[in-house]
Scaffold this motif. Sequence first.
Motif, short mmCIF file in Angstrom:
data_model
loop_
_atom_site.label_atom_id
_atom_site.label_comp_id
_atom_site.label_asym_id
_atom_site.label_seq_id
_atom_site.Cartn_x
_atom_site.Cartn_y
_atom_site.Cartn_z
N SER A 195 0.73 -0.72 0.17
CA SER A 195 0.19 -0.19 -0.19
C SER A 195 0.58 0.99 -0.57
O SER A 195 1.71 1.27 0.81
N TRP A 196 0.33 2.19 -0.43
CA TRP A 196 0.77 3.42 -0.67
C TRP A 196 1.60 4.11 0.66
O TRP A 196 1.98 4.88 0.91
N GLU B 275 -3.19 11.63 -4.32
CA GLU B 275 -2.32 10.46 -4.37
C GLU B 275 -4.43 9.63 -5.20
O GLU B 275 -3.24 9.26 -5.76
N LYS B 276 -4.94 10.17 -5.38
CA LYS B 276 -6.01 9.20 -5.01
C LYS B 276 -7.18 10.73 -5.31
O LYS B 276 -6.93 11.59 -4.41
N TYR C 227 -8.98 -0.79 -3.21
CA TYR C 227 -8.00 0.11 -4.00
C TYR C 227 -9.35 -0.45 -5.74
O TYR C 227 -9.60 -1.74 -6.04
N ARG D 171 -0.02 1.33 -11.67
CA ARG D 171 0.87 0.81 -10.78
C ARG D 171 0.57 2.57 -9.77
O ARG D 171 -0.16 3.08 -10.75
N LYS D 172 0.93 2.15 -8.92
CA LYS D 172 0.80 3.31 -7.50
C LYS D 172 1.68 4.68 -8.32
O LYS D 172 3.21 4.64 -8.95
#
Lengths: 295, 295, 295, 295
Positions: free
Chosen positions: A7-8, A48-49, A287, B29-30
């Motif tokens: 996980s990031w 990030e998201k 995710y 990908r992250k």
Amino acid sequence: MPRRYLSWMVAAAAASKTIIEVTVVGKDRKGVVADITNFIFQNGGNIEKINQNVVRGLFGMQLEASFVQAKRKDLDAGLKDLAKKLQMEIKVHYQEPDRLRNVAILVSKEPHCIKRILAGRKKGEIKANLAVVIGSEPSLKPVADEAGIPFHSVSHADQAEAERNILDLIEKYNVDLIVLARYMRILTPNFVWRYPNRIINIHPSLLPAFPGAYAYVQAYERGAKIVGCTAHFVTEDLDQGPIICQESFKVSDSDTLDTIKKKGQELEAETLFEAVRLYLEGRLEVYWGKVLVHD
Amino acid sequence: MPRRYLSWMVAAAAASKTIIEVTVVGKDRKGVVADITNFIFQNGGNIEKINQNVVRGLFGMQLEASFVQAKRKDLDAGLKDLAKKLQMEIKVHYQEPDRLRNVAILVSKEPHCIKRILAGRKKGEIKANLAVVIGSEPSLKPVADEAGIPFHSVSHADQAEAERNILDLIEKYNVDLIVLARYMRILTPNFVWRYPNRIINIHPSLLPAFPGAYAYVQAYERGAKIVGCTAHFVTEDLDQGPIICQESFKVSDSDTLDTIKKKGQELEAETLFEAVRLYLEGRLEVYWGKVLVHD
Amino acid sequence: MPRRYLSWMVAAAAASKTIIEVTVVGKDRKGVVADITNFIFQNGGNIEKINQNVVRGLFGMQLEASFVQAKRKDLDAGLKDLAKKLQMEIKVHYQEPDRLRNVAILVSKEPHCIKRILAGRKKGEIKANLAVVIGSEPSLKPVADEAGIPFHSVSHADQAEAERNILDLIEKYNVDLIVLARYMRILTPNFVWRYPNRIINIHPSLLPAFPGAYAYVQAYERGAKIVGCTAHFVTEDLDQGPIICQESFKVSDSDTLDTIKKKGQELEAETLFEAVRLYLEGRLEVYWGKVLVHD
Amino acid sequence: MPRRYLSWMVAAAAASKTIIEVTVVGKDRKGVVADITNFIFQNGGNIEKINQNVVRGLFGMQLEASFVQAKRKDLDAGLKDLAKKLQMEIKVHYQEPDRLRNVAILVSKEPHCIKRILAGRKKGEIKANLAVVIGSEPSLKPVADEAGIPFHSVSHADQAEAERNILDLIEKYNVDLIVLARYMRILTPNFVWRYPNRIINIHPSLLPAFPGAYAYVQAYERGAKIVGCTAHFVTEDLDQGPIICQESFKVSDSDTLDTIKKKGQELEAETLFEAVRLYLEGRLEVYWGKVLVHD
């Protein structure tokens, strides 16, 4: 845990970054995405998201950003100003892994799911502050009373008003996780978008089979030979949120609708409890619509 | 045009801003969202729209950004570097309202829709460079030949390979708009995500009714009394993209499946042509899944 | 009328046969099909159509039979005995083409559809005995009063009880046709199976698009460019019954949800009225789920 | 077996009645129901079940009748005459409980399901005459050869022609049960209606979840935590026939699409075999779309 799922969030934590989640809800207007993302960038954050949606003229945005050095005071003040300017409601959740989580349990009439959660806390199976029980009707007040948890009955004559009242309670008790323990109402996007991946529901079928009401009746009439239940995060799409846990049992010819319901309810209680436990242990990552359960 | 729909594109243009569209496609990908949005921000851009999706491990992102002063050279070079770093395919579309659009027409066997477009250009109803016709089979080569447009037949034995070949042609002819003129294949996200709101399809029903194949047969068997067709932008969800134009006709008891098909095909040709015309005149804006047709 | 659709009803009438329709509803048990079909056969009837279904343990059968010489007294008495033996409710409808039809209009709050029917009768556009108006609430009593038609408000706190009360009224007024004029409740199979092809509903969309509630909202949010409504016979599958009439209008960018609803409601009134008119003129035939409109 | 499910077949057998099943398939025309039911009555039969359907102009009827004394010769001759008169294909199946069943296995490329059936017969787990293997391609010929069963590869370039050829083989080998052992084609009503409750398929999901192609991919991408498979009778509605058996397994984060497929295929083989075994032992009864498994 397979490496590709590292996980990031975990990575960010390892790099001593701070993660914040921002939700924006309000009447749709242009320019909101630009204003919010600019604000994050100018304060040194990485996006990030980011996710946005519009339903019936209501705009909702969820955003996760990482900061090497998050100045919480500046972020709070800046987002407050932005909310005023954009006439939107903006909320920030800071990840504070060590803080005990505040949990709200929403119920209607059926006691089996809430009882399992209360028993689990008593036995020490979960660690959390069960802050408040909210009922769409007063039936389960005695259950909350016995556990020494504040109970609020919220009239659902008007769903919009009911949601406003529940949101006030959620705010007042500083709730981190909302558990729908057979709460028999459908939450609107206006509610759901404020708590992305923070609302857990139990549905009495192996989703995506038999969504909607009367899941056991449908399964029985369809002649399903395996019946089960699903704990999932709640999104604006009814019964379509990310699946956390599923459990099932076999149906035989000697089963009636009643025996199926009885077995199902026992399973519901266990499955919802398991999902809550995993959440509280920080082991769930969402995710792209799938839930990863970390060891 | 109602004021509330006043496009930010129009507003941006008025403020002499430059709009760019960026598409990113590749193995999920992250960190991609953070890298791309940071790049835009550091180059002075405002993120106006951003959308991401993952299907079968493939990541797709579409982003629109506005710049007061876009340094095209820097943007191109920077995104090229980013593509290499992220191992993703990144493409930029600059809005150049005055440039003649390059159009690719994809076909299978049915000639009625492409013929209407060719006739429309001949009559001067549309202004565009009909750059190339691509067929899933060679049937319609004579039609393209007669119009003096290059025709390429692409074998569809393997859909992934077919799409790669079509993408190469699209690239080679520097295509702005892809028109599916009864092209009877389903494009995958890997194709569709590269051309958001740049692929127009004609479907032989009043969507969302009768999606999928055999729309006329379905409508006939269902006993529909109004039958029609829909021109729409193509998204990764089959037959669910934003609706541009719809036309319809009444069905009576004396209609057979054959007469319905015949009337329907005439309407398909007109409706697709109308959608193409509106696109080429710059009058279409997609806003949260709805198409606004500006005057 | 195309020859292939030459109705066996018409043919039967020409051959001076009598057609009867039998409905059987009750708790599912074995042997019912055999007993009913044997009875018809032994009384000299030909079974022209037969259909059965079971939903949640409730059995429903619809049967059409033709007789060269139907002895109504014997049939009535025999079926009454059979009903007692099978513990099922059995009803017979005799086709009496020349008798004035008794019509029940079911309503909730919206007056536009019932008003159109009342106006149509006043103007002589239809010939029928508008026998009774039944409301799920009392709002439209004044409308019925003014037209001199008995009005009954039936409480819908309990849907099963409401249906029993409506069935009693339907029986009392010897109703041939039930018109759902924006009656906002869903009838169960127990009700619907008793009146096959005798209940007409108006739905505010071009079915099968946008079934269920909020059809205009759905169409508006989906960006449909053509919106309409559908008059259809009611079956146990919600909004899936045979389509009688459909009408539509174009939506432009200047339309709001309100203007769409307004135009839609006018169309609903006309479309439902047209369907009722065609029914009363004996011009509708249902054949395998499709409605044929005879000249 | 619960008493309420006491099968009329069992009851009929106990009363030494003969049960026959009649299927009628052909171009839709009026009067067929009357002619067939009259024939049954006039020959002393009771109609126990009757079902009709029309899809794309094709009429299909399935009927079960019981006779105290069935004169097989008369029935056969009479139905043959009727078939000629009605220009329909009519077939009769007599229930002969003691006769060894003839089984056809339809396959494509995947060998796991057919291999399990062959192994089961070898071990004596089932008693049946595995009469013929029919492949949509030649891949599995060696498997059939090794077991000493005739193998026919039928070209599926044209589905209608393929079905005619398969029907000829089915007829030639006097087949009672058709097992679709990962046969990757969709059979049309014209085929399916001739063998009601005599075609068993295996679908790689817990139906009604994930119907259609790519069931494992869909389950994996949806993040299902329980995955399984379903053996069911085939009806004209794809993947919606009566469920015979279902089996499932749990999915964990360490599972990939490949491991899910691998586990799934093993389960498919067992589940299909179990369904075939139950069928051959005469323990399955289909009642209103549900399969009852008698002890």
